[in-house]
Design an enzyme around this catalytic site. Structure first.
Site, PDB file in Angstrom:
ATOM      1  CG  ASP A   1      -0.332  -0.662   2.409  1.00  9.98           C
ATOM      2  OD1 ASP A   1       1.009  -0.714   2.572  1.00  9.98           O
ATOM      3  OD2 ASP A   1      -1.063  -0.811   3.427  1.00  9.98           O
TER       4      ASP A   1
ATOM      5  CB  CYS B   1      -0.173   3.261   8.744  1.00 11.53           C
ATOM      6  SG  CYS B   1      -0.956   1.724   9.092  1.00 11.53           S
TER       7      CYS B   1
ATOM      8  CG  HIS C   1       1.078   2.492   4.286  1.00  9.93           C
ATOM      9  ND1 HIS C   1      -0.242   2.714   3.737  1.00  9.93           N
ATOM     10  CD2 HIS C   1       0.803   1.776   5.396  1.00  9.93           C
ATOM     11  CE1 HIS C   1      -1.371   2.318   4.485  1.00  9.93           C
ATOM     12  NE2 HIS C   1      -0.671   1.543   5.496  1.00  9.93           N
TER      13      HIS C   1
ATOM     14  CD  GLU D   1      -3.899   3.793   6.983  1.00  9.88           C
ATOM     15  OE1 GLU D   1      -4.996   3.483   7.599  1.00  9.88           O
ATOM     16  OE2 GLU D   1      -2.802   3.606   7.202  1.00  9.88           O
TER      17      GLU D   1
ATOM     18  CG  HIS E   1       0.455  -3.340   8.190  1.00  9.00           C
ATOM     19  ND1 HIS E   1       0.970  -2.516   9.169  1.00  9.00           N
ATOM     20  CD2 HIS E   1      -0.468  -2.659   7.436  1.00  9.00           C
ATOM     21  CE1 HIS E   1       0.392  -1.251   9.103  1.00  9.00           C
ATOM     22  NE2 HIS E   1      -0.391  -1.225   8.308  1.00  9.00           N
TER      23      HIS E   1
ATOM     24  CG  HIS F   1      -3.314   4.345  12.509  1.00  8.91           C
ATOM     25  ND1 HIS F   1      -4.569   4.296  12.407  1.00  8.91           N
ATOM     26  CD2 HIS F   1      -2.705   3.680  11.368  1.00  8.91           C
ATOM     27  CE1 HIS F   1      -4.890   3.545  11.189  1.00  8.91           C
ATOM     28  NE2 HIS F   1      -3.579   3.264  10.747  1.00  8.91           N
TER      29      HIS F   1
HETATM   30  C1  LIG Z   1      -3.342  -1.479   9.123  1.00  7.80           C
HETATM   31  C2  LIG Z   1      -4.349  -0.432   9.427  1.00  7.80           C
HETATM   32  O1  LIG Z   1      -4.092   0.398  10.283  1.00  7.80           O
HETATM   33  N1  LIG Z   1      -5.434  -0.023   8.723  1.00  7.80           N
HETATM   34  C3  LIG Z   1      -6.350   0.493   8.969  1.00  7.80           C
HETATM   35  C4  LIG Z   1      -7.606   0.247   7.700  1.00  7.80           C
HETATM   36  C5  LIG Z   1      -8.633   1.345   8.012  1.00  7.80           C
HETATM   37  C6  LIG Z   1      -9.939   0.523   7.561  1.00  7.80           C
HETATM   38  C7  LIG Z   1     -10.998   1.567   7.627  1.00  7.80           C
HETATM   39  N2  LIG Z   1     -10.720   2.693   6.805  1.00  7.80           N
HETATM   40  C8  LIG Z   1     -11.842   1.860   8.864  1.00  7.80           C
HETATM   41  O2  LIG Z   1     -11.387   2.927   9.494  1.00  7.80           O
HETATM   42  O3  LIG Z   1     -12.285   1.172   9.393  1.00  7.80           O
HETATM   43  C9  LIG Z   1      -7.133   0.460  10.280  1.00  7.80           C
HETATM   44  O4  LIG Z   1      -7.433   1.406  10.742  1.00  7.80           O
HETATM   45  O5  LIG Z   1      -6.943  -0.765  10.651  1.00  7.80           O
END
Ligand SMILES: CC(=O)N[C@@H](CCC[C@H](N)C(=O)O)C(=O)O
Length: 380
Positions: free
Chosen positions: A73, A98, A100, A132, A159, A353
């Site tokens: 990603d 995150c 990436h 994301e 990841h 995050h």
């Molecule tokens: C690995 C990671 O942190 N992925 C994100 C994916 C977001 C999913 C979607 N947009 C949401 O907010 O539900 C995560 O927040 O887990």
């Protein structure tokens, strides 16, 4: 082959130019320019016009029996970086929080190796926008980007994981990541003067009441042996202290390790919104969007082979991990193509995050070596 120093320099450049989902134009340009410096003899590079920040690179194998996909990603998050690093984000309010940038660099390292050592099978590298949010993986699939020679027979992706030692590979059979549903709730009441609540219909109070009720969903409606999460990460209502807010919006996310769990939580949220609407006599509009964030289900046969290789590889520190409540739209692609998602340890005290995420860059070269080794073994 790219040296560790070169990989780190690539990663630092990518770290400085983070971009939000579907706006990864500078990143895309840099990826194209970087790959253009590799040996082109076995490569075909393609930017699909329907998804212009995506990049697909096919490495033509010597005697291809299959096409093995590898996905990374490329998007970043709306987070203001607070690492104080000399190579911090130059894009205000946006950060690779995150990791990436690490994912892309590892993919470039593996691609670079196979651009110089022609593989047996075809390899498809997919630099995917919008992980994301905005469902980049699902979009790519629905746009038909994986057709003809661009269709992988199996797909892999990683990841980064701050909780694992730098360079360690983590994986498990079955479910690796949760499925998620994005939640948007708009409260539409009646604004008014702070001194005359009897003439208004206060959406801040209704939202506060909903937030508290939502806390009972996991504790009272879900089997404690199972797992689920609701996080309401953003709230926005009102304009000034002495005006009653006629509109408030909440944004959040639901997570569950099974589709049934996600649907159960979705239903409870619908019920609570209906109740708040009745009791506060206002319109409460709930939007639920699962998009492509399906639970990440590792394919049994391929994952068994992947884990066996990683366990035996002398230089790999393999760690069997538990399922995680993070989401990934690679879950959608793994529902369409068999494959495996795994973790790469980056050993950091800050979580994904977080504005202070500082992955240990030693993980990059170790990740490249582990994945290159696995792909070579897979193609024997
Ligand atoms: C690995 C990671 O942190 N992925 C994100 C994916 C977001 C999913 C979607 N947009 C949401 O907010 O539900 C995560 O927040 O887990």
């Amino acid at each position: 082959m790219l040296t560790e120093e070169e990989l780190i320099s690539i990663r630092r450049h990518l770290h400085q130019i983070p971009e939000l989902a579907l706006h990864e134009f500078e990143t895309h340009k840099y990826l194209v320019a970087t790959i253009a410096k590799f040996n082109q003899k076995f490569l075909t590079m393609r930017t699909p016009k329907e998804l212009p920040t995506a990049l697909m690179v096919l490495v033509h194998g010597q005697h291809p029996q299959r096409t093995i996909g590898y996905r990374t990603d490329i998007d970043a998050l709306p987070v203001e970086e607070q690492t104080g690093l000399s190579y911090a984000s130059t894009h205000p309010g946006v950060m690779h929080a995150c990791g990436h940038d690490i994912h892309m660099t590892v993919a470039l390292g593996v691609l670079n190796y196979f651009s110089e050592h022609q593989p047996q099978d075809n390899l498809l590298f997919f630099f995917q926008p919008a992980e994301e949010s905005e469902n980049g993986g699902k979009r790519a699939y629905e746009l038909g980007l994986f057709s003809g020679e661009w269709c992988p027979d199996e797909f892999y992706g990683l990841h980064d994981n701050p909780d694992l030692p730098a360079g360690a590979i983590g994986c498990r059979m079955g479910t690796l990541f949760a499925g998620t549903t994005e939640v948007n709730i708009d409260f539409n009441g009646k604004g008014g003067h702070a001194a005359y609540p009897q003439d208004a219909n206060d959406t801040v109070v209704a939202a506060a009441s909903l937030i508290l009720q939502v806390q009972t969903v996991i504790s009272r409606s879900i089997d404690p042996i199972q797992s689920g999460v609701i996080t309401l990460g953003k709230i926005d209502g009102g304009t000034i202290r002495n005006v009653i807010a006629g509109h408030t919006r909440i944004e959040g996310t639901i997570r569950g390790l099974t589709q049934t769990m996600i649907e159960t939580i979705d239903q409870r949220l619908k019920d609570i919104c209906a109740g708040i609407s009745r009791s506060f006599n206002m319109d409460v509009n709930l939007e639920l969007n699962q998009g492509g964030y399906w639970p990440v289900e590792n394919n049994p046969e391929l994952t068994k082979r992947f884990i066996q290789y990683m366990k035996k590889a002398p230089k790999v520190n393999f760690i069997e991990t538990k399922p995680a409540m993070t989401g990934e739209d690679f879950g959608y692609l793994l529902a369409k193509f068999p494959g495996t998602m795994f973790w790469l340890g980056v050993d950091d005290n800050s979580q994904l995050h977080s504005a202070t995420l500082t992955p240990n860059e030693a993980a990059i070269k170790q990740g490249v070596d582990a994945i290159t080794g696995f792909l070579e073994y897979r193609m024997q």
